[in-house]
Design a protein around this motif. Structure first.
Motif, mmCIF file in Angstrom:
data_model
loop_
_atom_site.group_PDB
_atom_site.id
_atom_site.type_symbol
_atom_site.label_atom_id
_atom_site.label_comp_id
_atom_site.label_asym_id
_atom_site.label_seq_id
_atom_site.Cartn_x
_atom_site.Cartn_y
_atom_site.Cartn_z
ATOM 1 N N LEU A 65 0.810 -1.215 0.000
ATOM 2 C CA LEU A 65 0.000 0.000 0.000
ATOM 3 C C LEU A 65 0.843 1.264 0.000
ATOM 4 C CD1 LEU A 65 -3.017 0.129 2.433
ATOM 5 C CD2 LEU A 65 -2.882 0.858 0.057
ATOM 6 N N ASP B 40 -12.727 1.383 7.442
ATOM 7 C CA ASP B 40 -11.811 0.657 6.570
ATOM 8 C C ASP B 40 -12.572 -0.505 5.951
ATOM 9 O OD1 ASP B 40 -9.326 1.993 6.815
ATOM 10 O OD2 ASP B 40 -9.056 1.143 8.816
ATOM 11 N N THR C 208 -10.059 -5.008 2.054
ATOM 12 C CA THR C 208 -9.063 -4.854 0.987
ATOM 13 C C THR C 208 -9.257 -3.503 0.312
ATOM 14 O OG1 THR C 208 -10.630 -5.906 -0.479
ATOM 15 C CG2 THR C 208 -8.908 -7.318 0.440
ATOM 16 N N THR C 209 -8.276 -3.119 -0.474
ATOM 17 C CA THR C 209 -8.412 -1.876 -1.236
ATOM 18 C C THR C 209 -7.855 -2.120 -2.635
ATOM 19 O OG1 THR C 209 -7.918 0.484 -1.221
ATOM 20 C CG2 THR C 209 -6.159 -0.969 -0.490
ATOM 21 N N ASN D 76 -5.079 -0.961 -5.413
ATOM 22 C CA ASN D 76 -3.878 -0.138 -5.561
ATOM 23 C C ASN D 76 -3.981 0.682 -6.846
ATOM 24 O OD1 ASN D 76 -3.252 -1.790 -7.691
ATOM 25 N ND2 ASN D 76 -1.686 -2.953 -6.593
ATOM 26 N N LYS E 117 -5.681 -4.131 3.341
ATOM 27 C CA LYS E 117 -6.078 -3.008 4.195
ATOM 28 C C LYS E 117 -6.256 -3.599 5.597
ATOM 29 C CE LYS E 117 -8.399 1.355 3.556
ATOM 30 N NZ LYS E 117 -9.398 2.074 2.770
ATOM 31 N N THR F 187 -13.768 -4.278 -2.290
ATOM 32 C CA THR F 187 -12.939 -3.103 -1.976
ATOM 33 C C THR F 187 -13.727 -1.810 -1.814
ATOM 34 O OG1 THR F 187 -12.574 -2.797 -4.319
ATOM 35 C CG2 THR F 187 -10.823 -3.900 -3.090
ATOM 36 N N ASP G 27 -2.125 2.574 10.193
ATOM 37 C CA ASP G 27 -1.147 2.883 9.157
ATOM 38 C C ASP G 27 -0.349 4.091 9.638
ATOM 39 O OD1 ASP G 27 0.279 3.058 6.866
ATOM 40 O OD2 ASP G 27 -1.402 3.589 5.554
ATOM 41 N N THR H 89 -6.024 10.215 2.041
ATOM 42 C CA THR H 89 -4.592 10.125 1.744
ATOM 43 C C THR H 89 -4.020 11.468 1.280
ATOM 44 O OG1 THR H 89 -5.130 9.503 -0.502
ATOM 45 C CG2 THR H 89 -4.720 7.697 1.025
#
Lengths: 316, 511
Positions: free
Chosen positions: B22, B67, B70-71, B73, B81, B166, B218, B507
């Motif tokens: 990630l 969250d 999964t995410t 990319n 995730k 996701t 994170d 982000t």
């Protein structure tokens, strides 16, 4: 007087009942199935049928109306299926915003309309009067969404004087709160002042032709004193009524203005409810607003009766 | 041996993606500051039992508060995730996820497999009547064999399950079980997740204030101290708020083409656009005349001039589609079998049909719906077909479509990381969503094959063959690909791809 009040109150009942029936019918007869709206695009027909049964949507219309009215009379206007909030909660959160907007708009409207009316009446038929009467017509025909966008571009985007959108509660930051309300209130007021000006102007022109004004002039009083002290007060009766009724009428304007300026008021709530087909909120808000309008009218009638006794005796 | 253990034993590891996948390349991220996001809609709430399905505005907030396991990319591949790795059974009907350890919800509840399972069971429980349940009908059960192992058992094979889960939908974001149990009805407006931001305050219709989660798993993220989400429903004043600095980033769409173009020319603004997968689509009912004849269907598709239509409805911003996948999909076809725009050929086909072509088309009773209807009407009139526009309420279209009470209806294929769920539902014989009533053994074979094949190039070939077959038979047609827009101040950096149209600001940082 008591007799008159009771008579008026009794006369309100059928009006309120008619309002409730119409509100219910509007929401019920809108195209689209409430169950389907709640369940979304991909609901199966079985799920829709089951939810319709649960919600009583398969019952005849009169039965649904009576059951809804029964709940309303007990103070239960229902719960939004989207947010889970009750109608009363949602309205209670939003009403201060709309009231502030309407009061500020009315105040600014009066601030513009009253001096202009006096100036016009003072020289009725003169160049200024003709120009302002024409200008008032032009402003009346200007849609408020256009006024709003023009004001935003001028004062927010170009000059950076006032914010384009947003809101903070008065209790949190009074000055910032007023700044957020200036443009929306001005937008509404720009549609309000022509009406105020025209009503007051014609009443004042009539008053200025009364004998006692001629007497005042003969006594050598200054024109300003005659206008503001002797003519304004007796000419304001219609203006009081118009102002009262305007506050109710302004609610229509808030639908657009609150959406454009992102103010979290009743108008936005209603537009959102229409957009998301939240019929419970729609029905509840329309009912409350309509009732509010009926009550404002009642109060205006009462004020009128107090000011002019001929009305409560039924002679007018 | 428990069922879960049996499943785990037969699992074959294929994805073992390292946790650092990630991490973004080193850039000059700056911490601190606050931004305001201008959204189109009011957020109704977050409890799936109450709101059912999240809209775009809710997804945007959910991306900060919650969250997912999964995410995706930057290449559009599933990445870890809350799950750090995953394996699947041979038949792709069982997926086992290893969960990240030491993660806590904002209220201090530990995140583990049990919490995850409770989230799923709550949505699935028929007594809760969640309309979110429709989207997980293919999940038979979720098991928690130990604290950090989670098993999905599916009713049908799903080759790309980690990608499917996701998006920040109401099904996929993970809520604190303690929070919904203790807050009851109030949970809807008091959401608790494990995400980078914590809900600080929320006033209805006005603003939602999110503050940085200091204990986010994170480390180093998020960068901004505060995010304010504001509903600004009017497109013009939303853009004015961006220009005057009250908003730092706003949601936008092709309907607002003028402002997007203005922003492109303004050095103080950045236009973020994402070419999604999926498309705006239309389905013919092949069981009723005149659409029971393939010549009529082909003629109508060939008469549609997409570039001209794009000009008419969005100043040319809409991107023509010739298949259902779109530029954002991993399915890239050398040949998707698109019928060419050919007025003469269309006229000839209608003439060959020999009978008058008259039909009704459903359109939504919105200015955009009407406009699209009128543009198509003109195209078809030119080749000798008379279309009558039937305007209906948005909510009426699904019910008319499901009961097949239409000749031609608009529909949509939304962005998904994998085409399987939607293609299977829309085209497999017997599916309630197979609106065209079209049944073809070859189409069924391809759909079945694509969903159990692991080889990506083989799957691509299957989906392109499916597109060729649909285009040739002209049972559906596609007009424009899904495209998403966000306009921001040029100072806002680190904005990721807008998968599914979600403005994920968790982000980003301010320069």
């Amino acid at each position: 007087m008591l007799n008159f009040v009771v008579r008026r109150l009794l006369a309100m009942l059928p009006v309120l009942l008619a309002v409730s029936l119409l509100t219910f019918l509007i929401a019920s007869l809108l195209p689209g199935d409430l169950a389907l709206v709640i369940l979304g695009d991909q609901a199966t027909p079985e799920n829709v049928a089951a939810l319709r049964r649960d919600m009583g949507l398969d019952q005849p219309l009169w039965w649904r109306y009576l059951s809804w009215l029964g709940h309303v009379l007990q103070g239960d206007l229902g719960r939004s299926f989207r947010t889970g909030q009750t109608v009363l909660q949602a309205v209670a959160e939003r009403i201060p915003v709309s009231l502030q907007l309407m009061l500020m708009a009315e105040f600014i409207g009066l601030l513009i309309g009253v001096p202009l009316a006096i100036a016009c009446a003072a020289r009725a038929g003169g160049a200024f009067d003709r120009f302002m009467t024409g200008g008032a017509f032009a402003m009346l025909s200007m849609p408020s969404f256009l006024t709003a966008i023009l004001l935003i571009y001028l004062f927010a985007v170009e000059l950076h004087w006032l914010p384009a959108t947003g809101y903070v509660p008065f209790t949190e930051a009074p000055l910032a709160n007023l700044r957020f309300f200036v443009l929306p209130a001005l937008t509404l007021a720009l549609a309000e002042w022509p009406g105020i000006m025209r009503v007051l102007r014609s009443d004042m022109i009539a008053t200025l032709q009364e004998d006692y004004i001629a007497l005042a002039k003969a006594k050598g009083l200054t024109p300003a004193r005659i206008l503001f002290v002797h003519a304004l007060k007796p000419s304001s009766l219609t203006l009081v009524t118009v102002t009262g009724i305007n506050i109710g009428r302004l609610l229509g304007g808030t639908l657009i203005v609150e959406s454009i300026f992102a103010l979290p008021g009743i108008g936005r709530l209603l537009v959102g409810a229409i957009y998301t087909r939240d019929l419970v909120i729609l029905q509840g808000v329309v009912l409350l607003v309509a009732c509010g309008f009926v009550i404002v009218n009642f109060i205006v009638d009462m004020l009128y009766a107090v000011l002019d006794p001929r009305i409560r005796h039924g002679h007018a | 041996m428990t069922k879960a253990a049996a499943v785990a034993r037969m699992c074959v590891p294929i994805f073992l993606v390292a946790a650092f996948a990630l991490a973004t390349p080193a850039q000059a991220q700056k911490s601190g500051g606050s931004i305001t996001v201008g959204q189109e809609l009011d957020i109704p709430g977050f409890d799936p039992l109450k709101v059912g399905v999240y809209d775009t505005s809710t997804n945007t907030a959910a991306a900060a508060i919650f969250d997912t396991l999964t995410t995706l990319n930057d290449k559009g591949e599933p990445a870890p995730k809350l799950a750090v790795s995953w394996t699947h059974s041979d038949d792709y009907k069982s997926w086992t996820f290893k969960l990240r350890q030491g993660v806590k919800f904002h209220d201090g509840t530990p995140f583990n497999a049990q919490a995850m399972k409770e989230n799923f069971d709550r949505q699935k429980n028929p007594a809760n009547k969640c309309r979110c349940a429709f989207y997980i009908t293919n999940v038979k059960e979720v098991l928690a064999p130990d604290d950090y192992t989670l098993v999905y058992n599916l009713t049908d094979p799903s080759i790309n399950w980690p990608a499917v889960i996701t998006i920040q939908s109401s099904n996929n974001v993970i809520h604190s079980p303690t929070a919904w149990k203790t807050k009851g009805d109030d949970y809807n407006r008091n959401p608790v997740g494990t995400g980078p931001y914590i809900l600080k305050s929320w006033s209805a219709g006005d603003r939602m204030v999110l503050e940085k989660n200091p204990d986010y798993w994170d480390k180093g993220r998020p960068y901004l101290d505060r995010i304010i989400l504001k509903p600004l429903p009017d497109a013009q004043s939303r853009f004015a708020s961006l220009q005057s600095g009250e908003a730092d980033i706003i949601w936008d769409d092709e309907n607002d083409a003028d402002n997007i173009m203005k922003a492109q020319k303004d050095p103080k603004l950045t236009v973020h656009t994402y070419k999604g997968s999926g498309a705006a689509v239309y389905a013919f009912n092949t069981k009723v005349a005149p659409f029971d004849d393939v010549r009529v269907r082909q003629a109508l598709v060939m008469a549609v001039d997409r570039p001209k239509m794009s000009q008419a409805i969005s100043n040319g911003l809409s991107r023509p589609a010739t298949n259902p996948y779109g530029d954002g999909s991993w399915v890239k076809c050398k040949d998707d079998g698109a019928l060419p725009f050919d007025v003469e050929k269309a006229k000839a086909l209608i003439k060959d049909y020999g009978k008058p072509v008259e039909f009704k088309m459903l359109v939504t009773a919105t200015p955009r719906g009407r406009m699209i209807g009128q543009v198509l009407q003109q195209f078809w009139k030119r080749v000798g077909a008379n279309m009558e526009i039937e305007q209906v309420d948005q909510a009426t279209i699904p019910s008319r479509a499901f009961t097949r009470q239409f000749q031609l209806t608009p529909w949509r294929i939304v962005d998904l990381a994998d085409p399987d769920p939607q293609m299977y539902a829309n085209f497999r014989s017997g599916s309630p969503l197979a609106l065209s009533n079209f049944s073809d053994p070859e189409l069924d074979r391809l759909l079945d094959h694509a969903r159990v094949t692991a080889d990506l190039s083989q799957r691509t070939e299957d989906y392109c063959a499916i597109s060729r077959l649909i285009n040739k038979e002209a049972i559906w047609f596609w007009t424009f690909q899904n495209t998403y827009y966000a306009l921001s101040s040029a100072r806002l950096k680190g904005f990721p791809k807008m998968y599914n149209g979600v403005i994920d600001v968790s982000t980003t940082w301010l320069e």
